[in-house]
Design a protein around this motif. Structure first.
Motif, PDB file in Angstrom:
ATOM      1  N   LEU A 237       0.844  -1.191   0.000  1.00 25.00           N
ATOM      2  CA  LEU A 237       0.000   0.000   0.000  1.00 25.00           C
ATOM      3  C   LEU A 237       0.885   1.249   0.000  1.00 25.00           C
ATOM      4  CD1 LEU A 237      -2.774   1.459   0.370  1.00 25.00           C
ATOM      5  CD2 LEU A 237      -2.443   1.197   2.835  1.00 25.00           C
ATOM      6  N   LEU A 238       0.710   2.105  -1.002  1.00 26.30           N
ATOM      7  CA  LEU A 238       1.490   3.340  -1.132  1.00 26.30           C
ATOM      8  C   LEU A 238       0.608   4.545  -0.833  1.00 26.30           C
ATOM      9  CD1 LEU A 238       3.945   5.043  -1.977  1.00 26.30           C
ATOM     10  CD2 LEU A 238       3.175   4.800  -4.359  1.00 26.30           C
ATOM     11  N   ASP A 239       1.012   5.315   0.150  1.00 24.11           N
ATOM     12  CA  ASP A 239       0.306   6.549   0.501  1.00 24.11           C
ATOM     13  C   ASP A 239       0.888   7.689  -0.332  1.00 24.11           C
ATOM     14  OD1 ASP A 239      -1.042   8.621   1.639  1.00 24.11           O
ATOM     15  OD2 ASP A 239      -0.206   8.399   3.652  1.00 24.11           O
ATOM     16  N   VAL A 328       1.775  -4.606   3.460  1.00 23.55           N
ATOM     17  CA  VAL A 328       2.949  -3.780   3.728  1.00 23.55           C
ATOM     18  C   VAL A 328       2.613  -2.370   3.253  1.00 23.55           C
ATOM     19  CG1 VAL A 328       5.394  -3.392   3.299  1.00 23.55           C
ATOM     20  CG2 VAL A 328       4.512  -5.734   3.424  1.00 23.55           C
ATOM     21  N   ALA A 329       2.611  -1.402   4.170  1.00 24.90           N
ATOM     22  CA  ALA A 329       2.210  -0.030   3.853  1.00 24.90           C
ATOM     23  C   ALA A 329       3.397   0.903   3.973  1.00 24.90           C
ATOM     24  CB  ALA A 329       1.084   0.424   4.773  1.00 24.90           C
ATOM     25  N   VAL A 330       3.491   1.836   3.018  1.00 21.76           N
ATOM     26  CA  VAL A 330       4.473   2.925   3.080  1.00 21.76           C
ATOM     27  C   VAL A 330       3.670   4.196   3.282  1.00 21.76           C
ATOM     28  CG1 VAL A 330       6.392   4.080   1.926  1.00 21.76           C
ATOM     29  CG2 VAL A 330       5.966   1.652   1.491  1.00 21.76           C
ATOM     30  N   LEU A 353       2.511  -4.756   8.108  1.00 20.75           N
ATOM     31  CA  LEU A 353       3.740  -4.036   8.409  1.00 20.75           C
ATOM     32  C   LEU A 353       3.675  -2.648   7.776  1.00 20.75           C
ATOM     33  CD1 LEU A 353       4.598  -7.162   7.161  1.00 20.75           C
ATOM     34  CD2 LEU A 353       6.542  -6.604   8.621  1.00 20.75           C
ATOM     35  N   ALA A 354       4.364  -1.695   8.383  1.00 22.55           N
ATOM     36  CA  ALA A 354       4.301  -0.327   7.876  1.00 22.55           C
ATOM     37  C   ALA A 354       5.635   0.381   8.051  1.00 22.55           C
ATOM     38  CB  ALA A 354       3.199   0.460   8.582  1.00 22.55           C
ATOM     39  N   LEU A 355       6.032   1.119   7.015  1.00 26.66           N
ATOM     40  CA  LEU A 355       7.111   2.098   7.103  1.00 26.66           C
ATOM     41  C   LEU A 355       6.446   3.461   7.242  1.00 26.66           C
ATOM     42  CD1 LEU A 355       9.615   0.880   4.352  1.00 26.66           C
ATOM     43  CD2 LEU A 355       9.790   0.565   6.826  1.00 26.66           C
ATOM     44  N   LEU A 356       6.603   4.090   8.391  1.00 28.87           N
ATOM     45  CA  LEU A 356       5.971   5.377   8.678  1.00 28.87           C
ATOM     46  C   LEU A 356       7.009   6.478   8.535  1.00 28.87           C
ATOM     47  CD1 LEU A 356       3.488   6.981   9.672  1.00 28.87           C
ATOM     48  CD2 LEU A 356       4.277   6.544  12.014  1.00 28.87           C
TER      49      LEU A 356
END
Length: 418
Positions: A237-239, A328-330, A353-356
């Motif tokens: 998932l790309l924000d 997996v979210a960014v 999982l997430a890269l914040l």
């Protein structure tokens, strides 16, 4: 039509007109003849230059047409003479956008009628996107320099500047990738065989499911989480919301996020995982056709190259973007409403999982908008997410991903990659 006259041609035309007026006032016929000749010369040169056949052809070649940001591509211009008369003394200019560098200029002293000549120059994209090179133009004039016309020799060529892909190492714990397993996670048929996957304790969890070994190691209450049958891979998932990112150009936080999403998608796919790439509004960009699909990498890079930021204010997918898959979210700046949305979207039995991104580091304002990534990370962890905070633009994707993999295994420290 007179716009094709050079400064010399216009001055000569003005001098002829002035001389003609003076000859009429002074009644000088000889001066009138001279003025007529002087005025007619630039007009005649203009007419001949405008109607003359230009014996020159050009073809452009870009190698490669798909190039990562920061890398170089070679542009070749094949110039051939098509007329019987020799062509020389021409200046060529190729229209190159600012994102690819300055406009290259060439001066040709001679163009052979057989074989032609080849001109080369390099372009280095500084921004991702679909860029257009061209048209290739030259100026044609008369031998006296009285007139000049611009001619187009070659049209436009496309250069796709794809995001930079960073080589990654490691995989999240429990994913079953690269371990000799089939990469799936299934419920056990018998009783008492719990999965080794754990998550943080949430209010209402059965105390009988506490995983005491992990609890002792992490110094916080952890419980076993049963997983439902494997749903076919991982969703990245790309924000891409403008409101969630800071900075401008190639060093903005959204460009870091795009590069990270591309790197993660390609890394997982190359390890046999079926990967779907979606945006914060649930739109699928690429993937879903099968694990290790040969065209997956190209589809991901092309879709991200043309991706534009969204004006959507908050993260509202409207539907489950992961379809029950591992997620997996960014993420950029994540509000309370966005945390609630991510909590709703997260399947209870699947790993998330997430890269914040701490976007304050990209804006240069530590107190930008009151966003506190530590608070957001705690909320996401309480909802079952594994979170790593990206401390700034100097943090590499490989470093943040390695930290996320260790965090998923419960062996990381602060959960901040900087």
């Amino acid at each position: 039509m007179l716009s094709g006259l050079t400064i010399r041609g216009r001055c000569l035309l003005a001098a002829g007109v002035a001389a003609g007026v003076c000859s009429l006032i002074l009644d000088e016929r000889d001066l009138l003849r001279v003025s007529a000749f002087v005025a007619a010369l630039p007009l005649l040169a203009l007419l001949l230059a405008g109607r003359s056949r230009f014996g020159l052809a050009a073809r452009r070649e870009v190698l490669p047409m798909r190039v990562p940001v920061g890398s170089q591509a070679l542009v070749r211009l094949h110039i051939t003479g098509t007329g019987r008369l020799p062509v020389g003394g021409l200046q060529l200019e190729d229209g190159t956008p600012h994102a690819l560098g300055g406009r290259p200029r060439f001066r040709l002293s001679d163009v052979p009628r057989r074989g032609g000549t080849v001109l080369e120059y390099d372009v280095q994209p500084s921004l991702r996107g679909v860029h257009q090179i061209g048209p290739l133009r030259t100026r044609i004039g008369d031998p006296f320099g009285l007139s000049e016309f611009e001619r187009e020799l070659a049209g436009r060529s496309r250069v796709v500047a794809v995001p930079r892909v960073v080589p990654l190492g490691g995989l999240p714990a429990g994913s079953g990738l690269g371990t000799g397993e089939d990469g799936t996670t299934r419920l056990r048929a018998g009783h008492g065989d719990d999965d080794s996957m754990v998550r943080q304790y949430r209010h209402g969890d059965d105390m009988r499911r506490v995983h005491w070994k992990t609890t002792a190691r992490r110094d916080e209450l952890m419980v076993r989480a049963e997983e439902r049958p494997w749903q076919g891979g991982t969703t990245v998932l790309l924000d891409r919301r403008t409101a969630a990112h800071r900075g401008t150009g190639a060093r903005s936080s959204i460009e870091w996020a795009v590069s990270a999403a591309a790197s993660i998608s390609l890394h997982l796919n190359r390890h046999g995982r079926q990967v779907r790439l979606v945006t914060e509004d649930g739109r699928q960009l690429a993937g879903g056709s099968g694990p290790a699909d040969g065209g997956h990498d190209e589809a991901v890079l092309d879709s991200l190259a043309a991706l534009r930021a969204s004006t959507q204010r908050d993260l509202v997918c409207g539907r489950d973007p992961g379809n029950g898959q591992e997620l997996v979210a960014v993420l950029g700046e994540t509000t309370t409403a966005a945390v609630a949305e991510l909590t709703r979207l997260r399947p209870q039995e699947a790993r998330s999982l997430a890269l914040l991104l701490d976007v304050r580091a990209w804006s240069g304002q530590p107190s930008d908008g009151g966003f506190d990534p530590q608070v957001t990370a705690r909320r996401l962890r309480a909802a079952g997410w594994t979170v790593v905070i990206v401390g700034g633009p100097r943090t590499s994707t490989a470093e943040a991903w390695g930290k996320l993999c260790r965090e998923s295994d419960g062996t990381a420290g602060t959960g901040v990659a900087s």
